[in-house]
Write an enzyme that holds these catalytic residues in place. Structure first.
Site, PDB file in Angstrom:
ATOM      1  N   THR A  31      58.914  56.836  41.130  1.00 12.53           N
ATOM      2  CA  THR A  31      57.452  56.729  41.019  1.00 12.53           C
ATOM      3  C   THR A  31      56.994  55.611  41.959  1.00 12.53           C
ATOM      4  O   THR A  31      56.776  55.845  43.136  1.00 12.53           O
ATOM      5  CB  THR A  31      57.006  56.491  39.567  1.00 12.53           C
ATOM      6  OG1 THR A  31      57.756  55.416  39.003  1.00 12.53           O
ATOM      7  CG2 THR A  31      57.199  57.737  38.728  1.00 12.53           C
TER       8      THR A  31
ATOM      9  N   LYS B 232      65.709  55.153  37.914  1.00 13.20           N
ATOM     10  CA  LYS B 232      64.411  54.876  38.518  1.00 13.20           C
ATOM     11  C   LYS B 232      63.692  53.865  37.648  1.00 13.20           C
ATOM     12  O   LYS B 232      63.931  53.747  36.448  1.00 13.20           O
ATOM     13  CB  LYS B 232      63.576  56.137  38.681  1.00 13.20           C
ATOM     14  CG  LYS B 232      63.115  56.835  37.415  1.00 13.20           C
ATOM     15  CD  LYS B 232      61.923  56.278  36.693  1.00 13.20           C
ATOM     16  CE  LYS B 232      60.742  56.087  37.623  1.00 13.20           C
ATOM     17  NZ  LYS B 232      59.594  55.461  36.825  1.00 13.20           N
TER      18      LYS B 232
ATOM     19  N   THR C  86      58.712  51.798  33.168  1.00 18.39           N
ATOM     20  CA  THR C  86      59.065  53.208  32.896  1.00 18.39           C
ATOM     21  C   THR C  86      60.409  53.385  33.599  1.00 18.39           C
ATOM     22  O   THR C  86      60.453  53.465  34.789  1.00 18.39           O
ATOM     23  CB  THR C  86      57.926  53.981  33.528  1.00 18.39           C
ATOM     24  OG1 THR C  86      56.810  53.697  32.761  1.00 18.39           O
ATOM     25  CG2 THR C  86      58.182  55.397  33.747  1.00 18.39           C
TER      26      THR C  86
ATOM     27  N   GLU D 159      58.421  46.104  41.407  1.00 21.65           N
ATOM     28  CA  GLU D 159      57.130  46.137  42.094  1.00 21.65           C
ATOM     29  C   GLU D 159      56.774  44.764  42.663  1.00 21.65           C
ATOM     30  O   GLU D 159      56.593  43.794  41.931  1.00 21.65           O
ATOM     31  CB  GLU D 159      56.051  46.597  41.100  1.00 21.65           C
ATOM     32  CG  GLU D 159      56.220  48.054  40.716  1.00 21.65           C
ATOM     33  CD  GLU D 159      55.365  48.476  39.550  1.00 21.65           C
ATOM     34  OE1 GLU D 159      55.225  49.693  39.348  1.00 21.65           O
ATOM     35  OE2 GLU D 159      54.843  47.600  38.825  1.00 21.65           O
TER      36      GLU D 159
ATOM     37  N   ASN E 138      49.855  47.587  40.539  1.00 19.49           N
ATOM     38  CA  ASN E 138      49.448  47.980  39.198  1.00 19.49           C
ATOM     39  C   ASN E 138      47.946  48.116  39.046  1.00 19.49           C
ATOM     40  O   ASN E 138      47.471  48.810  38.133  1.00 19.49           O
ATOM     41  CB  ASN E 138      50.029  47.000  38.176  1.00 19.49           C
ATOM     42  CG  ASN E 138      51.501  47.278  37.933  1.00 19.49           C
ATOM     43  OD1 ASN E 138      51.855  48.222  37.246  1.00 19.49           O
ATOM     44  ND2 ASN E 138      52.361  46.479  38.556  1.00 19.49           N
TER      45      ASN E 138
ATOM     46  N   SER F 175      45.766  55.832  41.242  1.00 17.50           N
ATOM     47  CA  SER F 175      45.122  56.526  42.363  1.00 17.50           C
ATOM     48  C   SER F 175      46.086  57.423  43.110  1.00 17.50           C
ATOM     49  O   SER F 175      47.269  57.348  42.927  1.00 17.50           O
ATOM     50  CB  SER F 175      44.522  55.504  43.325  1.00 17.50           C
ATOM     51  OG  SER F 175      45.530  54.729  43.921  1.00 17.50           O
TER      52      SER F 175
END
Length: 408
Positions: A156, A182, A193, A279, A403, A408
Site C-alpha cells: 500500500t 507489507k 496495517t 512511512e 498520512n 487520495s
C-alpha cells in the site's frame, strides 16, 4: 526512502513446493494496479495464523479466525489491497464470506477452506463485484515462482517489496522457507496495517504449527512499532505444505528447532523490513532493554520510548535532546522504578547513569550517533535479568505528509 532495506534478486527467491500464487488487476481502489493475490495450497497443507487484537477487527480477520477454527485444511488465501473491509459491519462480513465462496467455486474447494485478507482504507465498503470479477484471472495466473509479484501486489504505502527466501537442510531433506510482508504505517502489531505470509514445504502437524506461529510472531512482528497504532487488519500466516520429507509432529523431533529457527529468522527479517520502509523513516532504531524484572516490564519500557513522538522527532533531527528518552522511561508505568539504577547508551556512548547525565557524556558524541542511519539504544534498568528488544524508526515530515494524503 527505505533505511538499508535489502531486496534480494528475484533469482534468489525459491518457490515452495505445493504452493502457487496468482496476481490480477481488480481495480479495487486504483485502475491499472495489480491489487489481488491468490495463494493456492496443496491438499493436506497445515496453516496457522495470528491476528490483530484491535477490537475493531476487520471482516476478513473475523472470517479467517472462523475458518481456521473449523479445523478443515486450508486450500487457498485471497488478498486484496486498496480497501481494508474494516469498520464495515455485517455488510463487510458478507463481502468477506462471498469472496471465499467465489474463490472456492473457482478452484473446487469449500468456502471454509479459503482465508481472506484485506488492507487499505478503513470504513469504506469493499467493491466485491470488482474483486470477484478478477478472481478467474488471478487463478489462471497461478504459478510457483510468483512470490516477487505477490510482494509488490500486497503493497500500500510501502515503497519497497518485502521478501525473504532460503533453503535449509532438514535431516536428509532440503526444504524451502519463503515469505513476504507489507506494512509501513499504522504499525504496532499486537497479536498489526501489517500482513505477513510465510511458507515452507516442510510438514508440520497443525496444532504444533499453531504454537510455532504464535511464538514466532512474538519474536518478530510483535517486536516492531512505527507509530504505536495497532491496525484493524494485522495478520501473520505460516503455511507448511508438507511436500518435502516426513512431517514434524513434536518439539522433540531434532528437525523442529532447525525449522523453527529458519522460520523465526525469516519472520524477523520481514518484520524489520517493515520498520526500515516505514512511512517517511530515515533511521532504523533498535531499542534493547536489559536488567528488567520481567520480559513484560522490559517491553513496557521499550515501547514507551519507541512510540514517544518527542523521542522519534529528536532522532529525525539528529538532536541529542536525550532527556526525552529518560522522560519516556519514567512514564512507562513502572511505579517502583529507582531511576538511580538506570543506565542509557546510544551505541557505544554512555549518556545517562545514576539518574542523570553521565559525567563523561558530551553532546557532540550523542549527535554523532544520532546522525547514523542505524542506531542501537541500550537501557539497563538495574532490576533483574529480563531483556527484550524492539525495533522502531524516527518520525519525519514525510510521515505527516503521507498520512494526511492517504485517502487520495
Amino acid at each position: 526512502m527505505a533505511v538499508n532495506l535489502h531486496i534480494p534478486p528475484e533469482s534468489s527467491i525459491f518457490p515452495v513446493t505445493g504452493l502457487e500464487i496468482g496476481i490480477a488487476e481488480a481495480g479495487i481502489r486504483k485502475a491499472g494496479r495489480r491489487d489481488l493475490t491468490v495463494f493456492r495450497l496443496a491438499a493436506g497443507s497445515s496453516v496457522a495464523g495470528v491476528f490483530t487484537l484491535n477490537r475493531f477487527r476487520a471482516a476478513p480477520v473475523q472470517v479467517c479466525e472462523t475458518h481456521l477454527a473449523a479445523g478443515i485444511d486450508i486450500r487457498a488465501l485471497v488478498v486484496n489491497t486498496g480497501n481494508a473491509n474494516a469498520g464495515t459491519g455485517e455488510t463487510g462480513l458478507q463481502a468477506a464470506t462471498q469472496t471465499c465462496v467465489a474463490l472456492a467455486e473457482q478452484i473446487g474447494v469449500k468456502p471454509q477452506q479459503v482465508l481472506p485478507f484485506s488492507t487499505g482504507v478503513i470504513l469504506e465498503p469493499l467493491p466485491l463485484d470488482r474483486l470477484v470479477a478478477a478472481l478467474p484471472t488471478a487463478v489462471s495466473d497461478c504459478a510457483p515462482d510468483h512470490w516477487f509479484a505477490a510482494a509488490h501486489s500486497i503493497m500500500t504505502t510501502d515503497t519497497q517489496p518485502k521478501i525473504v527466501s532460503q533453503r535449509i537442510q532438514l535431516g536428509s531433506d532440503t526444504v524451502t522457507v519463503t515469505g513476504i510482508s507489507k506494512g509501513a504505517g499504522m504499525i504496532r502489531p499486537n497479536m498489526a496495517t501489517m500482513l505477513g505470509f510465510l511458507a515452507t514445504d516442510a510438514g508440520v502437524e497443525p496444532s504444533l504449527l499453531k504454537e510455532m506461529t504464535r511464538a514466532i510472531a512474538d519474536l518478530s512482528f510483535n517486536r516492531i512499532t512505527v507509530d504505536g497504532d495497532t491496525s484493524t487488519n494485522d495478520s501473520f500466516i505460516i503455511m507448511a505444505t508438507g511436500k518435502v520429507g516426513e512431517p514434524i509432529d513434536s518439539v522433540a523431533d531434532p528437525r523442529y528447532n532447525v525449522l523453527y529457527e529458519a522460520l523465526a529468522n525469516a519472520a524477523r527479517d520481514l518484520a524489520q523490513k517493515i520498520v526500515r520502509d516505514a512511512e517517511g523513516a530515515t533511521k532504523f532504531i533498535t531499542i534493547r532493554v536489559e536488567q528488567a524484572k520481567t520480559p513484560e516490564e522490559a517491553l513496557k519500557v521499550a515501547y514507551s520510548v519507541a512510540q514517544s513522538p518527542l523521542v522519534k522527532t529528536a532522532f529525525y533531527a539528529s538532536d541529542p535532546n536525550l532527556g526525552r528518552i529518560l522522560c519516556a522511561i519514567g512514564y512507562a508505568g513502572i511505579n517502583d522504578l529507582d531511576v538511580s539504577g538506570v543506565n542509557l547508551w546510544l551505541d557505544d556512548v554512555k549518556v545517562a547513569s545514576e539518574g542523570g547525565r553521565h559525567p563523561d557524556y558530551q553532546e557532540e558524541d550523542g549527535q554523532r550517533v544520532m546522525q547514523q542511519p542505524e542506531i542501537e539504544m541500550r537501557i539497563a534498568l538495574g532490576r533483574g535479568d529480563a531483556c527484550e528488544t524492539v525495533y522502531t524508526c524516527d518520525f519525519s515530515h514525510e510521515y505527516v505528509t503521507i498520512n494526511a494524503d492517504y485517502r487520495s
